[in-house]
Design a protein around this motif. Structure first.
Motif, PDB file in Angstrom:
ATOM      1  N   VAL A 177       1.295  -1.026  -0.113  1.00  0.00           N
ATOM      2  CA  VAL A 177       0.310   0.001   0.190  1.00  0.00           C
ATOM      3  C   VAL A 177       0.717   1.336  -0.317  1.00  0.00           C
ATOM      4  CG1 VAL A 177      -1.475   1.664   1.107  1.00  0.00           C
ATOM      5  CG2 VAL A 177      -1.370  -1.176   1.406  1.00  0.00           C
ATOM      6  N   LEU A 178       0.826   2.134  -0.908  1.00  0.00           N
ATOM      7  CA  LEU A 178       0.773   3.395  -0.844  1.00  0.00           C
ATOM      8  C   LEU A 178       0.274   4.684  -0.140  1.00  0.00           C
ATOM      9  CD1 LEU A 178       3.982   5.357  -1.883  1.00  0.00           C
ATOM     10  CD2 LEU A 178       2.512   5.132  -3.878  1.00  0.00           C
ATOM     11  N   LYS A 179       0.949   4.834   0.923  1.00  0.00           N
ATOM     12  CA  LYS A 179       0.220   6.286   1.723  1.00  0.00           C
ATOM     13  C   LYS A 179       1.235   7.361   1.962  1.00  0.00           C
ATOM     14  CE  LYS A 179      -3.116   7.475   4.687  1.00  0.00           C
ATOM     15  NZ  LYS A 179      -3.934   7.896   4.032  1.00  0.00           N
ATOM     16  N   ALA A 180       0.145   8.102   1.484  1.00  0.00           N
ATOM     17  CA  ALA A 180       1.422   9.951   2.063  1.00  0.00           C
ATOM     18  C   ALA A 180       2.557   9.690   1.397  1.00  0.00           C
ATOM     19  CB  ALA A 180       0.998  10.409   2.914  1.00  0.00           C
ATOM     20  N   GLY A 181       3.255   8.824   0.373  1.00  0.00           N
ATOM     21  CA  GLY A 181       4.335   8.743  -0.337  1.00  0.00           C
ATOM     22  C   GLY A 181       5.641   7.457   0.388  1.00  0.00           C
ATOM     23  N   ARG A 182       4.551   6.947   1.238  1.00  0.00           N
ATOM     24  CA  ARG A 182       5.095   5.887   1.869  1.00  0.00           C
ATOM     25  C   ARG A 182       4.902   4.780   1.703  1.00  0.00           C
ATOM     26  NH1 ARG A 182       6.464   8.100   7.340  1.00  0.00           N
ATOM     27  NH2 ARG A 182       8.822   8.704   6.605  1.00  0.00           N
ATOM     28  N   TRP A 183       5.494   3.468   1.791  1.00  0.00           N
ATOM     29  CA  TRP A 183       4.956   1.987   1.383  1.00  0.00           C
ATOM     30  C   TRP A 183       5.033   0.799   2.309  1.00  0.00           C
ATOM     31  CZ3 TRP A 183       3.683   0.342  -3.274  1.00  0.00           C
ATOM     32  CH2 TRP A 183       3.987   2.207  -4.847  1.00  0.00           C
ATOM     33  N   TYR A 184       3.310   0.585   2.967  1.00  0.00           N
ATOM     34  CA  TYR A 184       3.384  -0.057   3.686  1.00  0.00           C
ATOM     35  C   TYR A 184       3.401  -1.070   3.227  1.00  0.00           C
ATOM     36  CZ  TYR A 184       2.840   4.021   6.424  1.00  0.00           C
ATOM     37  OH  TYR A 184       2.982   5.037   7.172  1.00  0.00           O
ATOM     38  N   LEU A 185       3.748  -2.794   3.861  1.00  0.00           N
ATOM     39  CA  LEU A 185       3.914  -4.009   3.452  1.00  0.00           C
ATOM     40  C   LEU A 185       2.728  -4.620   4.714  1.00  0.00           C
ATOM     41  CD1 LEU A 185       4.111  -6.892   2.250  1.00  0.00           C
ATOM     42  CD2 LEU A 185       6.561  -7.166   3.590  1.00  0.00           C
ATOM     43  N   VAL A 186       1.820  -5.325   4.195  1.00  0.00           N
ATOM     44  CA  VAL A 186       0.473  -6.023   4.954  1.00  0.00           C
ATOM     45  C   VAL A 186       0.674  -7.547   4.499  1.00  0.00           C
ATOM     46  CG1 VAL A 186      -1.747  -6.452   5.067  1.00  0.00           C
ATOM     47  CG2 VAL A 186      -1.436  -3.875   4.270  1.00  0.00           C
ATOM     48  N   ALA A 187       1.458  -8.336   5.812  1.00  0.00           N
ATOM     49  CA  ALA A 187       1.320  -9.373   5.532  1.00  0.00           C
ATOM     50  C   ALA A 187       1.348 -10.287   6.787  1.00  0.00           C
ATOM     51  CB  ALA A 187       3.621  -9.621   5.699  1.00  0.00           C
ATOM     52  N   ALA A 188       1.239 -11.400   6.642  1.00  0.00           N
ATOM     53  CA  ALA A 188       0.646 -12.037   7.860  1.00  0.00           C
ATOM     54  C   ALA A 188       1.995 -12.593   8.623  1.00  0.00           C
ATOM     55  CB  ALA A 188       0.159 -13.700   7.115  1.00  0.00           C
ATOM     56  N   ALA A 189       2.341 -12.301   9.683  1.00  0.00           N
ATOM     57  CA  ALA A 189       3.545 -12.414  10.431  1.00  0.00           C
ATOM     58  C   ALA A 189       3.580 -13.941  11.805  1.00  0.00           C
ATOM     59  CB  ALA A 189       3.890 -11.132  11.117  1.00  0.00           C
ATOM     60  N   ASP A 190       4.656 -14.755  11.514  1.00  0.00           N
ATOM     61  CA  ASP A 190       4.612 -15.020  13.101  1.00  0.00           C
ATOM     62  C   ASP A 190       5.317 -14.188  14.275  1.00  0.00           C
ATOM     63  OD1 ASP A 190       4.157 -17.222  10.824  1.00  0.00           O
ATOM     64  OD2 ASP A 190       6.404 -18.050  11.206  1.00  0.00           O
ATOM     65  N   PRO A 191       4.492 -15.249  15.097  1.00  0.00           N
ATOM     66  CA  PRO A 191       4.318 -16.789  15.136  1.00  0.00           C
ATOM     67  C   PRO A 191       2.124 -15.701  15.385  1.00  0.00           C
ATOM     68  CG  PRO A 191       4.345 -15.086  17.190  1.00  0.00           C
ATOM     69  CD  PRO A 191       5.217 -14.475  16.486  1.00  0.00           C
ATOM     70  N   GLY A 192       1.804 -17.017  15.336  1.00  0.00           N
ATOM     71  CA  GLY A 192       0.187 -16.585  14.996  1.00  0.00           C
ATOM     72  C   GLY A 192       0.019 -16.360  13.462  1.00  0.00           C
ATOM     73  N   ARG A 193       0.729 -15.672  12.974  1.00  0.00           N
ATOM     74  CA  ARG A 193       0.585 -15.326  11.556  1.00  0.00           C
ATOM     75  C   ARG A 193      -1.106 -14.092  11.651  1.00  0.00           C
ATOM     76  NH1 ARG A 193      -2.210 -18.513   8.004  1.00  0.00           N
ATOM     77  NH2 ARG A 193      -1.039 -17.485   6.112  1.00  0.00           N
ATOM     78  N   SER A 194      -1.174 -13.849  12.850  1.00  0.00           N
ATOM     79  CA  SER A 194      -1.552 -12.163  12.306  1.00  0.00           C
ATOM     80  C   SER A 194      -1.009 -11.644  11.348  1.00  0.00           C
ATOM     81  CB  SER A 194      -1.357 -11.731  14.023  1.00  0.00           C
ATOM     82  OG  SER A 194      -0.686 -11.459  14.229  1.00  0.00           O
ATOM     83  N   VAL A 195      -2.189 -10.426  10.897  1.00  0.00           N
ATOM     84  CA  VAL A 195      -1.722 -10.174   9.398  1.00  0.00           C
ATOM     85  C   VAL A 195      -1.526  -8.865  10.105  1.00  0.00           C
ATOM     86  CG1 VAL A 195      -3.330  -9.033   7.015  1.00  0.00           C
ATOM     87  CG2 VAL A 195      -3.883 -11.002   7.752  1.00  0.00           C
ATOM     88  N   ARG A 196      -0.773  -8.269  10.076  1.00  0.00           N
ATOM     89  CA  ARG A 196       0.227  -6.818  10.190  1.00  0.00           C
ATOM     90  C   ARG A 196       0.541  -6.027   9.140  1.00  0.00           C
ATOM     91  NH1 ARG A 196       4.216  -8.675  14.281  1.00  0.00           N
ATOM     92  NH2 ARG A 196       4.308  -6.583  14.686  1.00  0.00           N
ATOM     93  N   THR A 197       0.657  -4.498   9.677  1.00  0.00           N
ATOM     94  CA  THR A 197       1.079  -4.191   8.665  1.00  0.00           C
ATOM     95  C   THR A 197       2.486  -3.232   9.148  1.00  0.00           C
ATOM     96  OG1 THR A 197      -0.691  -2.653   8.400  1.00  0.00           O
ATOM     97  CG2 THR A 197       0.913  -1.847   7.827  1.00  0.00           C
ATOM     98  N   PHE A 198       3.436  -3.693   8.143  1.00  0.00           N
ATOM     99  CA  PHE A 198       5.186  -2.644   8.770  1.00  0.00           C
ATOM    100  C   PHE A 198       5.557  -1.685   7.447  1.00  0.00           C
ATOM    101  CE2 PHE A 198       4.275  -7.442   9.120  1.00  0.00           C
ATOM    102  CZ  PHE A 198       4.718  -7.736  10.513  1.00  0.00           C
ATOM    103  N   ARG A 199       6.189  -0.811   7.378  1.00  0.00           N
ATOM    104  CA  ARG A 199       6.679   0.674   6.767  1.00  0.00           C
ATOM    105  C   ARG A 199       8.275  -0.920   6.036  1.00  0.00           C
ATOM    106  NH1 ARG A 199       7.482   5.849   9.579  1.00  0.00           N
ATOM    107  NH2 ARG A 199       9.990   5.277   8.564  1.00  0.00           N
ATOM    108  N   VAL A 200       8.084  -0.273   4.626  1.00  0.00           N
ATOM    109  CA  VAL A 200       8.746  -1.652   3.584  1.00  0.00           C
ATOM    110  C   VAL A 200       9.832   0.081   4.406  1.00  0.00           C
ATOM    111  CG1 VAL A 200      10.076  -1.284   1.635  1.00  0.00           C
ATOM    112  CG2 VAL A 200       7.663  -1.509   2.102  1.00  0.00           C
TER     113      VAL A 200
END
Length: 324
Positions: A177-200
């Motif tokens: 996702v590109l938001k206000a000039g910054r890229w964000y990665l939406v990903a399932a993360a261990d542990p638990g595979r919960s979907v979270r957001t990370f700044r690239v």
């Protein structure tokens, strides 16, 4: 209207390969009887399509047939060229691809629409980043984008705001996702595979693993992002402050302290006879509000909460000692 529908029907068959009359009717939002009439008209006009009987039957174009029609209205053609952001496309490694695609589309458009598209590129430019926001380098953006496309698992070293700051994560990258000039990665993360957001731009190191994954069933990137933003804004303001503002302070606060404060000031009513407007405004925290209200200088009088008022008073006393 009918001509546009005929073009849409033709393009649907060209894109999908095979569709039943019911599927075409649902796509075009018409009756099945209307589809039958439209198919007959296309066949009479020389379009090489044929129908197949039976439960699995339907309509398809003769193999190899392609139309040069784009089916775009003038407004749609303008929107396509306006939506192509060269900066983000280049960051993803798609700058040349975007330019080539626009060139091919322009060549396929009728002359009048081609002129409209050229005017769009001459007269409008979309610049996503904010004025005062610097764009941080994102050296791993292309690798992340490829992993999103190929459904490949990532092993990353990531820097977050809380301790421990540098952590290792296994990520299943769902989308970018590109938001206000910054890229964000939406990903399932261990542990638990919960979907979270990370700044690239906070990825310190990255390895693309041979492992592939399948996203959670029913996951929708756009819907997830809308929910993420709603939750972010709900958690953003955890408190409230009571303040008085001069006329100039109202203007400055509405312009610089965010939409939530602007809405609160608009609902507060007009100023009192002394020219001050009293309002209760949302704040993220005492620490954040302390810095924000100091920006307004003598145009604001913080009445509460006491912790915030005391902290601002202490800052003012320190500044008075320093400068007097």
């Amino acid at each position: 209207m009918r001509a546009g529908r005929l073009v849409s029907l033709l393009l649907l068959l060209q894109d999908r390969g095979h569709l039943t009359a019911r599927q075409l009717a649902d796509e075009l939002q018409v009756s099945v009887r209307t589809v039958y009439r439209d198919v007959e008209q296309l066949a009479a006009a020389g379009v090489p399509l044929y129908g197949e009987a039976g439960h699995a039957g339907g309509y398809r174009l003769v193999d190899g047939y392609r139309t040069r029609l784009t089916g775009l209205t003038a407004d749609e053609a303008q929107a396509v060229f306006l939506a192509g952001l060269p900066g983000p496309a280049a960051e993803l490694g798609l700058g040349e691809v975007l330019a080539a695609a626009q060139l091919k589309l322009r060549a396929a458009l009728p002359v009048q629409m081609r002129t409209h598209a050229a005017r769009i590129q001459e007269r409008f430019l979309l610049d996503a980043p904010t004025w005062y926001g610097s764009t941080d380098p994102t050296p791993y953006l292309t690798a992340v984008a490829n992993a999103v496309w190929e459904r490949r698992v990532l092993a990353v070293r990531y820097r977050r705001w809380k301790e421990p700051t540098d952590v290792d994560r296994r990520l299943e990258p769902y989308g970018l996702v590109l938001k206000a000039g910054r890229w964000y990665l939406v990903a399932a993360a261990d542990p638990g595979r919960s979907v979270r957001t990370f700044r690239v731009d906070q990825i310190l190191d990255l390895t693309v693993l041979d492992e592939v994954f399948e996203p959670a069933e029913g996951f929708d990137l756009a819907a997830h992002w809308r929910g993420y933003l709603a939750d972010f804004h709900a958690r953003l303001h955890t408190g409230e402050a009571e303040i008085r503002l001069t006329r100039r302070g109202v203007e400055r606060a509405a312009a610089h302290l965010g939409d939530a404060v602007a809405h609160a000031l608009a609902a507060a009513g007009g100023p009192d006879p002394d020219g001050w407007t009293r309002a209760r405004v949302p704040i993220e925290s005492v620490e954040h509000a302390h810095a924000e209200f100091l920006r307004l200088g003598t145009d604001v009088d913080v009445l509460g909460p006491p912790e915030l008022r005391d902290r601002i008073a202490e800052t003012v006393r320190t500044l008075a000692v320093r400068y007097l």
